[in-house]
Design an enzyme around this catalytic site. Structure first.
Site, PDB file in Angstrom:
ATOM      1  N   ASP A 134       0.204   5.408   0.587  1.00  0.00           N
ATOM      2  CA  ASP A 134      -0.877   6.243   1.119  1.00  0.00           C
ATOM      3  C   ASP A 134      -0.648   7.738   0.988  1.00  0.00           C
ATOM      4  OD1 ASP A 134      -2.253   4.030   2.048  1.00  0.00           O
ATOM      5  OD2 ASP A 134      -1.452   4.174   4.077  1.00  0.00           O
TER       6      ASP A 134
ATOM      7  N   GLU B 249       0.845  -1.199   0.000  1.00  0.00           N
ATOM      8  CA  GLU B 249       0.000   0.000   0.000  1.00  0.00           C
ATOM      9  C   GLU B 249       0.878   1.247   0.000  1.00  0.00           C
ATOM     10  OE1 GLU B 249      -3.233   2.021   3.073  1.00  0.00           O
ATOM     11  OE2 GLU B 249      -3.192  -0.162   2.845  1.00  0.00           O
TER      12      GLU B 249
ATOM     13  N   GLU C  46      -3.177  10.258   3.052  1.00  0.00           N
ATOM     14  CA  GLU C  46      -4.353  10.400   3.906  1.00  0.00           C
ATOM     15  C   GLU C  46      -4.370  11.830   4.440  1.00  0.00           C
ATOM     16  OE1 GLU C  46      -4.940   5.842   5.557  1.00  0.00           O
ATOM     17  OE2 GLU C  46      -4.053   7.342   6.880  1.00  0.00           O
TER      18      GLU C  46
END
Length: 303
Positions: A116, A114, A118
């Site tokens: 990210d 993953e 955010e």
């Protein structure tokens, strides 16, 4: 062929948040997510599709968080190994405490990879936190956070993830803010390299940790909280697994001159951002280190 229902906005409690927009709700639970910029053709709404809207001929998308258990998520239909994914986002304005808006890539399964972006909301007048992380084989703990040097709610800003065999780069409006280099072969540092990923966008509630360590909760009287997206660009190597596919994608993005180095101007911009706006770095947080040992990659050149 996709079918669409016009949303009767005047009958919905979220109407005030999206007043003036031609809103389309997807009865087929499918949304577009294409390199042409349309949100109609190439994505699935994988969570709470009733909280997704597309408009402006599919060039714009809104995701709504309506309660602490009802947000929304879209996912690209294509899986890929390596490439660049990019979109424009206008974050939730005003009191966004307890909310998390995301743009990221991820594989499936417990031992997933993953990458990210955010965006952690905050009280009115307080800055968002831009949170970045990378997981390889299910292990993350490589957080780096920034405060924005712009108002991410006043207009759209471009957020880009570039994933190649030699590095990952996070960009905002064309400025690199972080690099994570591939030292798997030379130093044993886990790096996402073999699991096909999807591109995701979502909004969800994280009151227990998102805002000031969970001290500030969401004010649900202000719901729905709405994040807006404009266009999408996927310059990726489509791949659904298998050694041949992965190797082919690695070769396609393996040009060291193009994909493995930042230019001097880019390095200068990144250092400016990190010097002035970086607020957290796992490499300088001994509380996060395992057995008191700084992670290996923290002593290695990243760009």
């Amino acid at each position: 062929m996709l079918s669409f229902l016009l949303n009767q906005m005047g009958k919905q409690p979220r109407a005030a948040a999206l007043r003036g927009a031609l809103v389309v709700v997807f009865a087929s639970v499918l949304l577009g997510f294409a390199s042409s910029g349309s949100f109609y053709d190439e994505c699935d709404a994988t969570w709470e599709p009733q909280n997704c809207w597309a408009y402006d001929d599919g060039n714009r998308l809104s995701l709504a968080l309506v309660s602490n258990s009802s947000g929304s998520m879209i996912r690209s239909k294509k899986q890929f190994v390596y490439g660049t994914v990019s979109t424009m986002i206008q974050l939730v304005p005003g009191d966004s405490a307890g909310t998390v808006t995301t743009y990221y890539t991820s594989s499936l399964g417990d031992n997933h990879d993953e990458i990210d972006f955010e965006f952690l909301g905050n009280e009115t007048g307080q800055p968002y936190t831009i949170h970045t992380n990378v997981y390889a084989d299910g292990v993350g703990n490589k957080e780096m956070q920034f405060k924005p040097w712009f108002d991410p709610t006043a207009d759209y800003h471009n957020y880009t993830i570039s994933w190649t065999p030699c590095r990952i780069v996070w960009y905002i409006d064309g400025t690199p803010i972080r690099v994570f280099r591939n030292y798997a072969a030379s130093h044993g540092v886990a790096f996402p390299a073999r699991q096909p990923m999807y591109a995701y966008s979502s909004i969800w509630a994280a009151e227990d940790w998102a805002t000031q360590g969970g001290r500030v909760k969401a004010d649900w009287s202000k719901a729905p909280f709405v994040a807006n997206y404009h266009g999408i660009d996927l310059d990726v190597c489509e791949c659904y697994g298998g050694d041949g596919c992965v190797a082919g994608c690695a070769a396609a993005f393996g040009d060291g001159g193009r994909y493995c180095r930042l230019g001097d101007e880019e390095v200068g911009k990144m250092r400016w951002v990190q010097d002035k706006y970086r607020i957290y770095d796992y490499c300088v947080d001994p509380k996060r280190w395992i057995n008191g040992q700084m992670p290996v990659e923290c002593s290695l050149q990243q760009y």
